[in-house]
Design a protein around this motif. Structure first.
Motif, PDB file in Angstrom:
ATOM      1  N   THR A 101       0.814  -1.224   0.000  1.00 30.07           N
ATOM      2  CA  THR A 101       0.000   0.000   0.000  1.00 30.07           C
ATOM      3  C   THR A 101       0.841   1.265   0.000  1.00 30.07           C
ATOM      4  O   THR A 101       0.322   2.346  -0.221  1.00 30.07           O
ATOM      5  N   ASN A 102       2.158   1.115   0.287  1.00 29.81           N
ATOM      6  CA  ASN A 102       3.045   2.277   0.274  1.00 29.81           C
ATOM      7  C   ASN A 102       4.430   1.874  -0.216  1.00 29.81           C
ATOM      8  O   ASN A 102       4.710   0.685  -0.396  1.00 29.81           O
ATOM      9  N   SER A 150       9.950  10.668  -2.870  1.00 27.82           N
ATOM     10  CA  SER A 150       9.001  10.277  -1.830  1.00 27.82           C
ATOM     11  C   SER A 150       9.681   9.426  -0.767  1.00 27.82           C
ATOM     12  O   SER A 150      10.770   8.892  -0.983  1.00 27.82           O
ATOM     13  N   GLN A 164       6.396   6.177   3.421  1.00 26.97           N
ATOM     14  CA  GLN A 164       4.957   6.257   3.690  1.00 26.97           C
ATOM     15  C   GLN A 164       4.110   6.686   2.494  1.00 26.97           C
ATOM     16  O   GLN A 164       2.881   6.685   2.574  1.00 26.97           O
ATOM     17  N   ALA A 189       1.775   6.704  -0.424  1.00 23.30           N
ATOM     18  CA  ALA A 189       0.756   5.717  -0.777  1.00 23.30           C
ATOM     19  C   ALA A 189       0.779   5.371  -2.263  1.00 23.30           C
ATOM     20  O   ALA A 189       0.832   6.250  -3.119  1.00 23.30           O
TER      21      ALA A 189
END
Length: 83
Positions: A27-28, A62, A65, A67
């Motif tokens: 999910t991340n 990024s 965390q 997403a």
């Protein structure tokens, strides 16, 4: 979900490919990195947690965390220095 993963510089050389399309449950970015490391070698060494590896999500630097969403593009590459 399906995402596109791209590898650059020494990460690309270690893995022997510039990228791949994968199905992931991550999910991340941090979970994706762990999922790729769990594949074993050469991913385990190239993306190891103790190694300095930068990540970008949809061409934006990024952190772990960030997403993921279906169709995301993720890039892994070593830090770049200038001089």
């Amino acid at each position: 979900m399906k995402i596109n993963v791209r590898y650059f510089a020494s990460v690309r050389e270690a893995l022997g490919t510039g990228g791949e399309a994968i199905d992931t449950a991550a999910t991340n970015l941090g979970a994706l990195r762990d999922e790729l490391i769990a594949r074993g070698e050469p991913h385990a060494s190239a993306l190891a947690r103790g190694r300095a590896v930068r990540m970008a999500l949809d061409q934006v630097m990024s952190n772990d965390q960030a997403a993921l969403r279906d169709g995301s593009e993720v890039a892994f590459f070593p830090p770049v220095t200038g001089g």
